[in-house]
Design an enzyme around this catalytic site. Structure first.
Site, PDB file in Angstrom:
ATOM      1  CB  THR A  52      -1.013  -0.192   1.140  1.00  0.00           C
ATOM      2  OG1 THR A  52      -0.367   0.163   2.251  1.00  0.00           O
ATOM      3  CG2 THR A  52      -1.942  -0.933   1.009  1.00  0.00           C
ATOM      4  CG  PHE A 185      -5.871   5.370   5.488  1.00  0.00           C
ATOM      5  CD1 PHE A 185      -4.509   4.680   5.250  1.00  0.00           C
ATOM      6  CD2 PHE A 185      -5.968   6.463   5.199  1.00  0.00           C
ATOM      7  CE1 PHE A 185      -3.685   4.552   4.807  1.00  0.00           C
ATOM      8  CE2 PHE A 185      -4.705   6.938   5.023  1.00  0.00           C
ATOM      9  CZ  PHE A 185      -3.049   5.944   4.137  1.00  0.00           C
ATOM     10  CB  CYS A 192      -6.618   1.536   7.471  1.00  0.00           C
ATOM     11  SG  CYS A 192      -4.369   1.464   7.584  1.00  0.00           S
TER      12      CYS A 192
END
Length: 245
Positions: A52, A185, A192
């Site tokens: 990511t 996120f 996250c």
């Protein structure tokens, strides 16, 4: 995984000490021999912790090579550090850098599609009825999927220029302050855990590279095209030319 499981018996019989080196796969097989769980944990760490951030940085530098005006303004932010490595507090003060990262994640979210499965019967506040403004019932076991790539380009929220790369839209008193319209996120209790780490890592790396190179040029004549697997990145890579000081 096979090598880790082969060491499981020995690992369980060993007494841990302060000098023992931490090995992630060893820790996993010490807790379980369930191959599905081990595979899921490994994928979670490898994808969320590496792919990511690498995808974000690739997209940032591809966009910088296409927008010399953004590079020039970001240069002002970086030059204020006088060549020194930034502290965490200094990173938070570089507003334009954060705007560049936010805008990159808006246009090119690294995880462009996501989903959740209801573990109990529940309702969502919107989505039902003829005009989709009424609550909607979600039965236990049903999945809800959302497309961040499309959602982040909503012209009713981001304006008619929603498809354009404009970090300035995040700045000033009238700058964007999105809620659930912007979810690179995710959000809520399942947000996250690595959000701040990823943004800090991307910010630091961008600054240190800019402190070594005075200019950037694109070496990719093609428009951005997605390469979608478990994460999303530019299909043509990040072809740029950097000129050192």
């Amino acid at each position: 995984m096979n090598k880790g499981l082969a060491r499981r018996s020995a690992l369980l019989s060993e007494k841990p000490s302060e000098s023992t080196r931490y090995v992630f796969i060893d820790e996993l097989v010490s807790q379980t021999d369930d191959r599905a769980r081990i595979r899921s944990e490994l994928l979670n760490i490898l994808l969320a912790g590496r792919d990511t951030t690498a995808s974000l940085l690739s997209n940032v530098w591809w966009l910088l090579s296409k927008h010399p005006d953004v590079w020039a303004r970001l240069r002002e932010d970086v030059d204020s550090l006088h060549g020194q490595s930034p502290t965490f507090e200094q990173l938070k003060e570089l507003k334009y850098l954060r705007a560049v990262l936010n805008e990159t994640l808006r246009l090119y979210p690294v995880v462009p599609v996501n989903a959740r499965e209801a573990v109990v019967d529940t309702t969502l506040p919107l989505g039902g009825g003829p005009d989709e403004t009424a609550p909607i019932f979600i039965k236990k076991g049903q999945s809800v999927t959302w497309n961040l790539y499309a959602m982040h380009r909503r012209k009713d929220y981001y304006g008619e220029d929603a498809d354009e790369f404009k970090p300035e839209r995040w700045l000033g008193e009238k700058g964007l302050r999105p809620g659930w319209e912007y979810l690179p996120f995710n959000g809520g209790p399942r947000i996250c855990l690595g959000q701040q780490f990823a943004l800090t890592e991307a910010s630091y790396t961008t600054i240190r590279l800019m402190q070594e190179f005075q200019s950037i040029q694109s070496r990719d004549p093609k428009p951005w095209q997605e390469w979608l697997t478990l994460t999303c990145v530019g299909a043509n890579g990040c072809k740029v030319s950097l000129t050192p000081f």
